[in-house]
Design a protein around this motif. Structure first.
Motif, PDB file in Angstrom:
ATOM      1  N   UNK A  68     -37.237 -32.300-115.160  1.00 45.18           N
ATOM      2  CA  UNK A  68     -36.035 -33.073-114.871  1.00 45.18           C
ATOM      3  C   UNK A  68     -36.167 -33.697-113.483  1.00 45.18           C
ATOM      4  N   UNK A  69     -35.796 -34.963-113.374  1.00 45.21           N
ATOM      5  CA  UNK A  69     -35.798 -35.666-112.079  1.00 45.21           C
ATOM      6  C   UNK A  69     -34.430 -36.286-111.859  1.00 45.21           C
ATOM      7  N   UNK A  70     -33.887 -36.139-110.640  1.00 44.52           N
ATOM      8  CA  UNK A  70     -32.609 -36.774-110.312  1.00 44.52           C
ATOM      9  C   UNK A  70     -32.710 -37.490-108.977  1.00 44.52           C
ATOM     10  N   UNK A  71     -31.910 -38.537-108.834  1.00 41.86           N
ATOM     11  CA  UNK A  71     -31.803 -39.296-107.587  1.00 41.86           C
ATOM     12  C   UNK A  71     -30.329 -39.617-107.375  1.00 41.86           C
ATOM     13  N   UNK A  72     -29.809 -39.263-106.197  1.00 44.90           N
ATOM     14  CA  UNK A  72     -28.400 -39.471-105.890  1.00 44.90           C
ATOM     15  C   UNK A  72     -28.254 -40.223-104.566  1.00 44.90           C
ATOM     16  N   UNK A  73     -27.314 -41.169-104.564  1.00 42.95           N
ATOM     17  CA  UNK A  73     -26.994 -41.900-103.336  1.00 42.95           C
ATOM     18  C   UNK A  73     -25.496 -42.201-103.348  1.00 42.95           C
ATOM     19  N   UNK A  74     -24.759 -41.474-102.512  1.00 42.01           N
ATOM     20  CA  UNK A  74     -23.317 -41.657-102.513  1.00 42.01           C
ATOM     21  C   UNK A  74     -22.741 -41.322-103.879  1.00 42.01           C
ATOM     22  N   UNK A  75     -22.033 -42.279-104.470  1.00 40.56           N
ATOM     23  CA  UNK A  75     -21.415 -42.042-105.783  1.00 40.56           C
ATOM     24  C   UNK A  75     -22.395 -42.168-106.936  1.00 40.56           C
ATOM     25  N   UNK A  76     -23.568 -42.753-106.710  1.00 42.97           N
ATOM     26  CA  UNK A  76     -24.506 -43.054-107.788  1.00 42.97           C
ATOM     27  C   UNK A  76     -25.386 -41.860-108.129  1.00 42.97           C
ATOM     28  N   UNK A  77     -25.454 -41.547-109.417  1.00 43.08           N
ATOM     29  CA  UNK A  77     -26.349 -40.494-109.910  1.00 43.08           C
ATOM     30  C   UNK A  77     -27.282 -41.089-110.955  1.00 43.08           C
ATOM     31  N   UNK A  78     -28.587 -40.867-110.778  1.00 49.39           N
ATOM     32  CA  UNK A  78     -29.601 -41.281-111.741  1.00 49.39           C
ATOM     33  C   UNK A  78     -30.411 -40.055-112.146  1.00 49.39           C
ATOM     34  N   UNK A  79     -30.849 -40.036-113.389  1.00 52.36           N
ATOM     35  CA  UNK A  79     -31.615 -38.882-113.835  1.00 52.36           C
ATOM     36  C   UNK A  79     -32.526 -39.195-115.000  1.00 52.36           C
ATOM     37  N   UNK A  80     -33.522 -38.351-115.174  1.00 49.39           N
ATOM     38  CA  UNK A  80     -34.448 -38.468-116.307  1.00 49.39           C
ATOM     39  C   UNK A  80     -34.862 -37.069-116.735  1.00 49.39           C
ATOM     40  N   UNK A  81     -34.956 -36.862-118.049  1.00 48.37           N
ATOM     41  CA  UNK A  81     -35.350 -35.573-118.608  1.00 48.37           C
ATOM     42  C   UNK A  81     -36.390 -35.783-119.706  1.00 48.37           C
ATOM     43  N   UNK A  82     -37.159 -34.730-119.948  1.00 48.49           N
ATOM     44  CA  UNK A  82     -38.119 -34.764-121.053  1.00 48.49           C
ATOM     45  C   UNK A  82     -38.138 -33.391-121.707  1.00 48.49           C
ATOM     46  N   UNK A  83     -38.237 -33.378-123.033  1.00 42.53           N
ATOM     47  CA  UNK A  83     -38.206 -32.133-123.815  1.00 42.53           C
ATOM     48  C   UNK A  83     -36.877 -31.398-123.646  1.00 42.53           C
ATOM     49  N   UNK A  84     -35.803 -32.117-123.388  1.00 41.27           N
ATOM     50  CA  UNK A  84     -34.482 -31.496-123.227  1.00 41.27           C
ATOM     51  C   UNK A  84     -33.675 -31.589-124.525  1.00 41.27           C
ATOM     52  N   UNK A  85     -33.457 -32.801-125.000  1.00 33.35           N
ATOM     53  CA  UNK A  85     -32.705 -32.978-126.245  1.00 33.35           C
ATOM     54  C   UNK A  85     -33.514 -32.549-127.463  1.00 33.35           C
ATOM     55  N   UNK A  86     -34.806 -32.781-127.405  1.00 34.22           N
ATOM     56  CA  UNK A  86     -35.741 -32.370-128.459  1.00 34.22           C
ATOM     57  C   UNK A  86     -37.139 -32.441-127.870  1.00 34.22           C
ATOM     58  N   UNK A  87     -38.092 -31.785-128.506  1.00 37.97           N
ATOM     59  CA  UNK A  87     -39.464 -31.868-128.027  1.00 37.97           C
ATOM     60  C   UNK A  87     -40.004 -33.275-128.233  1.00 37.97           C
ATOM     61  N   UNK A  88     -40.872 -33.685-127.317  1.00 45.85           N
ATOM     62  CA  UNK A  88     -41.474 -35.031-127.344  1.00 45.85           C
ATOM     63  C   UNK A  88     -40.390 -36.111-127.317  1.00 45.85           C
ATOM     64  N   UNK A  89     -39.340 -35.847-126.567  1.00 45.51           N
ATOM     65  CA  UNK A  89     -38.207 -36.767-126.450  1.00 45.51           C
ATOM     66  C   UNK A  89     -37.790 -36.864-124.990  1.00 45.51           C
ATOM     67  N   UNK A  90     -37.511 -38.087-124.537  1.00 45.49           N
ATOM     68  CA  UNK A  90     -37.052 -38.299-123.167  1.00 45.49           C
ATOM     69  C   UNK A  90     -35.646 -38.863-123.139  1.00 45.49           C
ATOM     70  N   UNK A  91     -35.043 -38.823-121.965  1.00 50.51           N
ATOM     71  CA  UNK A  91     -33.716 -39.418-121.793  1.00 50.51           C
ATOM     72  C   UNK A  91     -33.573 -39.918-120.366  1.00 50.51           C
ATOM     73  N   UNK A  92     -32.799 -40.996-120.188  1.00 53.38           N
ATOM     74  CA  UNK A  92     -32.530 -41.590-118.885  1.00 53.38           C
ATOM     75  C   UNK A  92     -31.024 -41.668-118.705  1.00 53.38           C
ATOM     76  N   UNK A  93     -30.556 -41.403-117.457  1.00 57.18           N
ATOM     77  CA  UNK A  93     -29.139 -41.218-117.219  1.00 57.18           C
ATOM     78  C   UNK A  93     -28.642 -42.006-116.008  1.00 57.18           C
ATOM     79  N   UNK A  94     -27.388 -42.405-116.079  1.00 55.25           N
ATOM     80  CA  UNK A  94     -26.682 -42.962-114.926  1.00 55.25           C
ATOM     81  C   UNK A  94     -25.297 -42.327-114.896  1.00 55.25           C
ATOM     82  N   UNK A  95     -24.833 -41.976-113.691  1.00 54.49           N
ATOM     83  CA  UNK A  95     -23.551 -41.293-113.588  1.00 54.49           C
ATOM     84  C   UNK A  95     -22.842 -41.603-112.293  1.00 54.49           C
ATOM     85  N   UNK A  96     -21.644 -41.047-112.164  1.00 52.51           N
ATOM     86  CA  UNK A  96     -20.784 -41.273-110.999  1.00 52.51           C
ATOM     87  C   UNK A  96     -20.453 -39.919-110.381  1.00 52.51           C
TER      88      UNK A  96
END
Length: 224
Positions: A68-96
């Protein structure tokens, strides 16, 4: 005697203005300080990164690593995961990012993610924590709307309740609901113990202790 009275009076006056004590009419010197204002503004513009990897030892199943990788700056949240939702599967995230409280401190980040790989879909989610004294409740969750097969849509959750008797050590309870591997129980429950050293953290989790073959998770993380 006069010197003793003067020393005692000075001590009492100094104690009345000690940093750890509450004053009713004095202005907030921290808020009024230009250097503190500049520091807070710089913190809002600074990036904070984290990188972690959890190794899953699952009985009668394929062992795997979940980064899992995350990057935060003030209100902005960014993230990426692999093998989290399912194996051989990735996901990319944006949040507040939202936070508040002092004695009872809280953080919450509503998020939206895209899932790709063996599983594809859209996933609204969150991560947040609630801290008081030496206790912390942490939870993250998401609901994956599987666009390939709606029957595989699933709610994922990982939650921890831990106590830290000292800054570098914690232990507590953990629970998870996952679709990455099959389990005999819907919500897996277990124990955790963790250590921190400088910017690194090491945590061991064990799930399903009441079964003959528990699942082990070994996590290492770095903040920078």
């Amino acid at each position: 005697m006069r010197s003793l009275i003067l020393i005692t009076t000075a001590f009492l006056l100094a104690g009345d203005n000690a940093p750890g004590q509450e004053t009713t009419n004095a202005p907030d010197s921290k808020a009024a300080s230009p250097s503190n204002v500049l520091t807070e503004a710089a913190d809002e513009k600074a990036w904070a990164f984290s990188l972690s990897a959890a190794t899953y030892i699952v009985p009668d199943y394929r062992d795997y690593v979940q980064p899992t990788f995350t990057a935060d700056r003030g209100w902005l949240h960014l993230g990426a995961r692999y093998n989290y939702e399912a194996l051989d599967t990735g996901s990319a995230w944006v949040g507040y990012n939202l936070s508040g409280g002092k004695k009872l401190a809280w953080e919450i980040s509503p998020m939206l993610g895209g899932v790709f790989g063996d599983t594809t879909g859209i996933a609204p989610g969150y991560k947040g924590s609630l801290s008081w004294w030496k206790l912390e409740l942490y939870s993250e969750g998401e609901y994956v709307f599987d666009t390939g097969n709606s029957a595989d849509s699933f709610f994922y959750n990982w939650s921890e309740l831990s106590v830290s008797p000292v800054d570098w050590f914690r232990f507590g309870l953990v629970g998870q609901r996952t679709h990455a591997y099959q389990s005999s129980v819907d919500i897996q429950r277990g124990l955790l113990v963790g250590f921190t050293y400088k910017k690194m953290g090491f945590t061991t989790y064990v799930f399903n202790l009441d079964e003959g073959k528990p699942t082990w998770v070994f996590s290492v993380g770095l903040n920078f």
